[in-house]
Enzyme design. Structure first.
Site, PDB file in Angstrom:
ATOM      1  N   LYS A  13       0.851  -1.192   0.000  1.00 43.93           N
ATOM      2  CA  LYS A  13       0.000   0.000   0.000  1.00 43.93           C
ATOM      3  C   LYS A  13       0.881   1.235   0.000  1.00 43.93           C
ATOM      4  CE  LYS A  13       0.836   1.339   4.463  1.00 43.93           C
ATOM      5  NZ  LYS A  13       1.553   2.583   4.858  1.00 43.93           N
ATOM      6  N   GLY A 106      10.160  -2.306   6.956  1.00 39.96           N
ATOM      7  CA  GLY A 106      10.362  -0.943   7.427  1.00 39.96           C
ATOM      8  C   GLY A 106      10.316   0.072   6.311  1.00 39.96           C
ATOM      9  N   GLY A 110       3.620  -1.220   4.068  1.00 44.81           N
ATOM     10  CA  GLY A 110       2.698  -2.180   4.664  1.00 44.81           C
ATOM     11  C   GLY A 110       3.075  -3.634   4.557  1.00 44.81           C
ATOM     12  N   GLY A 111       4.344  -3.936   4.293  1.00 46.88           N
ATOM     13  CA  GLY A 111       4.740  -5.324   4.092  1.00 46.88           C
ATOM     14  C   GLY A 111       4.342  -6.249   5.223  1.00 46.88           C
ATOM     15  N   SER A 113       2.281  -5.670   7.798  1.00 49.53           N
ATOM     16  CA  SER A 113       0.839  -5.600   8.060  1.00 49.53           C
ATOM     17  C   SER A 113       0.053  -6.407   7.038  1.00 49.53           C
ATOM     18  CB  SER A 113       0.371  -4.139   8.034  1.00 49.53           C
ATOM     19  OG  SER A 113       1.009  -3.382   9.031  1.00 49.53           O
ATOM     20  N   ASP A 146      -2.203  -0.740  10.611  1.00 52.70           N
ATOM     21  CA  ASP A 146      -2.386  -0.864   9.161  1.00 52.70           C
ATOM     22  C   ASP A 146      -2.962  -2.216   8.738  1.00 52.70           C
ATOM     23  OD1 ASP A 146      -1.329   1.650   8.963  1.00 52.70           O
ATOM     24  OD2 ASP A 146       0.552   1.056   8.015  1.00 52.70           O
TER      25      ASP A 146
END
Length: 296
Positions: A13, A106, A110-111, A113, A146
């Protein structure tokens, strides 16, 4: 329970803007943002096991298993089912999870999440738990602010701590996302004394109309002060299209009207950066993948 592998996407995202509108007594920040889903991300495969173990391969560098959001999501769902539906607890098997990781950790895209949300959705199906989306999103919120947007699977205007979601349809665009190979601590940014915390609340209209000139990322100034490399990356991308930070970084992005132009700029990107081109989407591919699995 079907004893076969379920493979699902785990999309990225962008925060097309991020306004911090206040701070709650519990320390959490009130915000407004537009979560834009992308047709690019990780994929996760879930295979039932004969024992009760939950395993993940490959392990993520620098992330202890107990802190991994995928493992935490699986354990949280298992605990919820055991506590609320003891009759279904017997259907819970162990699971082997394999991740094909493309998204940087980081990065503000959104990796982690998204991985957690995909895990909740996948195991809800594999374990025949029949938990509704509302409850899954609430479980997701315990893992991170998220996570709910990925559980619901739609591009959305978000308020509250990011948990009050209004699905929206945005215009199709191509984005170049650049990662300057830094890891930024979200907690460090949100605790900075210089962070703007009183941006007036906006309506959804400017975001939907693409009027991003009057919208911004309130974290960007603080991040650029702490990490001059981010300002340098933004200045580079600004030559081609207005660039900004997503989330608390470290990724930055710019939009383009067509794929060819975005890919050209990617080809000009300094080798010290990583990057990818992705198209905006209004619905997560996970929703359709789950439908196909049901009909399979």
């Amino acid at each position: 329970m079907r004893n076969e592998t379920l493979t699902l996407s785990s999309p990225a995202k962008l925060n097309l803007f991020l306004h911090i509108t206040g701070r709650r007594p519990d320390g959490y920040h009130e915000l407004q943002t537009l979560f834009q889903l992308l047709d690019y991300g990780d994929s996760l495969s879930f295979t039932p096991r004969d024992d009760q173990r939950i395993t993940l391969e490959p392990s993520l560098p620098g992330v202890p298993e107990a802190d991994n959001l995928i493992i935490k999501a699986a354990r949280l769902l298992k605990e919820h089912i055991t506590a609320t539906s003891p009759d279904k607890a017997g259907q819970i098997s162990g699971v082997s999870i394999y991740i094909n990781k493309k998204l940087p950790m980081g990065g503000g895209i959104g990796g982690g999440s998204s991985n957690a949300a995909t895990t909740l959705l996948a195991l809800n199906r594999l374990w025949n738990a029949d938990i509704n989306t509302e409850t899954l999103a609430a479980l997701g919120l315990k893992l991170g602010a998220d996570v709910p947007v990925f559980v619901r699977g739609a591009t959305a205007f978000a308020e509250g701590v990011g948990d009050i979601l209004h699905p929206v349809d945005t215009q199709e665009k191509w984005y170049l996302v650049v990662h300057p190979n830094l890891h930024i601590s979200t907690a460090k940014i949100f605790s900075d004394k210089w962070l703007t915390r009183d941006t007036p609340k906006s309506t959804i209209a400017p975001a939907l109309e693409g009027d991003l000139e009057n919208l911004r990322n309130d974290c960007e100034t603080v991040v650029c002060r702490m990490y001059p490399e981010i300002r340098e990356a933004i200045n580079w991308l600004d030559q081609f299209s207005p660039a900004r930070l997503t989330g608390t970084g470290a990724c930055i992005f710019a939009s383009f009207s067509d794929k060819k132009r975005a890919e050209y700029v990617l080809s000009q990107m300094p080798t010290k950066y990583q990057g990818f081109v992705a198209k905006s989407i209004n619905e997560s591919p996970v929703l359709n993948e789950l439908k196909q699995w049901r009909n399979h």
